[in-house]
Design a protein around this motif. Structure first.
Motif, PDB file in Angstrom:
ATOM      1  N   LEU A  65     150.839  75.804  59.984  1.00  7.25           N
ATOM      2  CA  LEU A  65     149.755  74.898  60.350  1.00  7.25           C
ATOM      3  C   LEU A  65     150.288  73.467  60.393  1.00  7.25           C
ATOM      4  CD1 LEU A  65     146.665  74.792  60.856  1.00  7.25           C
ATOM      5  CD2 LEU A  65     146.399  74.397  58.405  1.00  7.25           C
ATOM      6  N   LYS A  66     149.971  72.741  61.437  1.00  9.52           N
ATOM      7  CA  LYS A  66     150.430  71.360  61.564  1.00  9.52           C
ATOM      8  C   LYS A  66     149.253  70.421  61.335  1.00  9.52           C
ATOM      9  CE  LYS A  66     154.150  72.547  64.663  1.00  9.52           C
ATOM     10  NZ  LYS A  66     154.814  72.321  65.921  1.00  9.52           N
ATOM     11  N   MET A  67     149.487  69.398  60.511  1.00  8.09           N
ATOM     12  CA  MET A  67     148.449  68.431  60.165  1.00  8.09           C
ATOM     13  C   MET A  67     149.000  67.012  60.269  1.00  8.09           C
ATOM     14  SD  MET A  67     146.876  70.314  56.836  1.00  8.09           S
ATOM     15  CE  MET A  67     148.339  71.238  56.379  1.00  8.09           C
ATOM     16  N   GLN A  68     148.184  66.111  60.717  1.00  9.53           N
ATOM     17  CA  GLN A  68     148.567  64.710  60.852  1.00  9.53           C
ATOM     18  C   GLN A  68     148.326  63.994  59.528  1.00  9.53           C
ATOM     19  OE1 GLN A  68     149.696  64.274  63.993  1.00  9.53           O
ATOM     20  NE2 GLN A  68     150.506  62.286  63.439  1.00  9.53           N
ATOM     21  N   PHE A  69     149.330  63.256  59.062  1.00 14.27           N
ATOM     22  CA  PHE A  69     149.222  62.498  57.818  1.00 14.27           C
ATOM     23  C   PHE A  69     149.593  61.048  58.049  1.00 14.27           C
ATOM     24  CE2 PHE A  69     149.559  66.704  55.964  1.00 14.27           C
ATOM     25  CZ  PHE A  69     148.872  66.616  54.761  1.00 14.27           C
ATOM     26  N   ASP A  70     148.834  60.138  57.435  1.00  9.86           N
ATOM     27  CA  ASP A  70     149.218  58.736  57.325  1.00  9.86           C
ATOM     28  C   ASP A  70     149.846  58.616  55.948  1.00  9.86           C
ATOM     29  OD1 ASP A  70     148.242  57.691  59.802  1.00  9.86           O
ATOM     30  OD2 ASP A  70     146.212  57.916  59.009  1.00  9.86           O
ATOM     31  N   LEU A  71     151.124  58.265  55.916  1.00  6.38           N
ATOM     32  CA  LEU A  71     151.897  58.303  54.682  1.00  6.38           C
ATOM     33  C   LEU A  71     152.440  56.934  54.298  1.00  6.38           C
ATOM     34  CD1 LEU A  71     153.996  61.462  55.631  1.00  6.38           C
ATOM     35  CD2 LEU A  71     152.040  61.403  54.063  1.00  6.38           C
ATOM     36  N   GLU A  72     152.498  56.695  53.001  1.00  9.07           N
ATOM     37  CA  GLU A  72     153.162  55.502  52.462  1.00  9.07           C
ATOM     38  C   GLU A  72     154.506  55.951  51.899  1.00  9.07           C
ATOM     39  OE1 GLU A  72     152.797  52.532  48.679  1.00  9.07           O
ATOM     40  OE2 GLU A  72     150.935  53.193  49.607  1.00  9.07           O
ATOM     41  N   PHE A  73     155.574  55.346  52.389  1.00 10.36           N
ATOM     42  CA  PHE A  73     156.929  55.676  51.960  1.00 10.36           C
ATOM     43  C   PHE A  73     157.162  55.203  50.535  1.00 10.36           C
ATOM     44  CE2 PHE A  73     161.406  54.475  51.533  1.00 10.36           C
ATOM     45  CZ  PHE A  73     162.052  55.631  51.947  1.00 10.36           C
ATOM     46  N   ILE A  74     157.726  56.099  49.700  1.00 12.63           N
ATOM     47  CA  ILE A  74     158.097  55.739  48.327  1.00 12.63           C
ATOM     48  C   ILE A  74     159.615  55.665  48.219  1.00 12.63           C
ATOM     49  CG2 ILE A  74     158.024  56.434  45.896  1.00 12.63           C
ATOM     50  CD1 ILE A  74     155.303  57.821  46.561  1.00 12.63           C
ATOM     51  N   SER A  75     160.304  56.759  48.555  1.00 11.04           N
ATOM     52  CA  SER A  75     161.762  56.795  48.494  1.00 11.04           C
ATOM     53  C   SER A  75     162.261  57.997  49.291  1.00 11.04           C
ATOM     54  CB  SER A  75     162.248  56.892  47.047  1.00 11.04           C
ATOM     55  OG  SER A  75     161.855  58.126  46.474  1.00 11.04           O
ATOM     56  N   SER A  76     163.586  58.064  49.468  1.00  4.32           N
ATOM     57  CA  SER A  76     164.164  59.199  50.187  1.00  4.32           C
ATOM     58  C   SER A  76     165.533  59.540  49.608  1.00  4.32           C
ATOM     59  CB  SER A  76     164.295  58.881  51.675  1.00  4.32           C
ATOM     60  OG  SER A  76     165.209  57.818  51.880  1.00  4.32           O
ATOM     61  N   THR A  77     165.916  60.791  49.802  1.00  5.31           N
ATOM     62  CA  THR A  77     167.249  61.258  49.455  1.00  5.31           C
ATOM     63  C   THR A  77     167.729  62.149  50.592  1.00  5.31           C
ATOM     64  OG1 THR A  77     166.383  63.183  48.264  1.00  5.31           O
ATOM     65  CG2 THR A  77     166.852  61.221  46.957  1.00  5.31           C
ATOM     66  N   LYS A  78     169.024  62.203  50.781  1.00  2.00           N
ATOM     67  CA  LYS A  78     169.589  63.057  51.821  1.00  2.00           C
ATOM     68  C   LYS A  78     169.313  64.516  51.471  1.00  2.00           C
ATOM     69  CE  LYS A  78     172.131  62.003  55.005  1.00  2.00           C
ATOM     70  NZ  LYS A  78     171.755  61.950  56.407  1.00  2.00           N
ATOM     71  N   THR A  79     169.053  65.318  52.484  1.00  2.00           N
ATOM     72  CA  THR A  79     168.836  66.751  52.314  1.00  2.00           C
ATOM     73  C   THR A  79     170.139  67.461  52.636  1.00  2.00           C
ATOM     74  OG1 THR A  79     166.528  66.509  52.985  1.00  2.00           O
ATOM     75  CG2 THR A  79     167.448  68.727  53.046  1.00  2.00           C
ATOM     76  N   PHE A  80     170.690  68.153  51.653  1.00  4.14           N
ATOM     77  CA  PHE A  80     171.938  68.883  51.841  1.00  4.14           C
ATOM     78  C   PHE A  80     171.670  70.375  51.681  1.00  4.14           C
ATOM     79  CE2 PHE A  80     173.306  64.703  50.333  1.00  4.14           C
ATOM     80  CZ  PHE A  80     174.165  64.359  51.366  1.00  4.14           C
TER      81      PHE A  80
END
Length: 99
Positions: A33-48
């Motif tokens: 199921l695909k849903m639209q989100f308005d998101l506030e960025f907190i942090s990110s890490t590389k996906t390995f």
């Protein structure tokens, strides 16, 4: 089923802290199921690795908050979105279709 139902199901699964198989079964109806989100960025890490599938390898796992509900989640992006993710800073907002 809508985004609100999905978030409530995730919250309930988190509160119950059941076995992963029970949680997976309760969320199975949302798969694909695909849903639209308005998101506030907190942090990110590389996906390995291919924990989320090979199409996400080399992308980012992004911690963010749904602006409508305040629910915090991790959204995984593929490497095609790296430039977009790298341009974000804490508090930045993105609108994204999430599967």
């Amino acid at each position: 089923m809508d985004k609100k139902d999905f978030i409530e199901s995730i919250k309930l699964a988190n509160e119950k802290r059941g076995f992963s198989s029970e949680i997976e079964a309760s969320l199975k109806s949302y798969e694909g199921l695909k849903m639209q989100f308005d998101l506030e960025f907190i942090s990110s890490t590389k996906t390995f690795g291919s924990q989320y599938g090979s199409s996400y390898e080399g992308g980012y796992s992004v911690s963010c908050k749904d602006l409508d509900s305040g629910f915090e989640m991790v959204v995984v992006f593929g490497p095609n979105d790296n430039q977009k993710i790298e341009s974000l800073s804490a508090g930045g907002e993105i609108n994204e279709e999430v599967e």
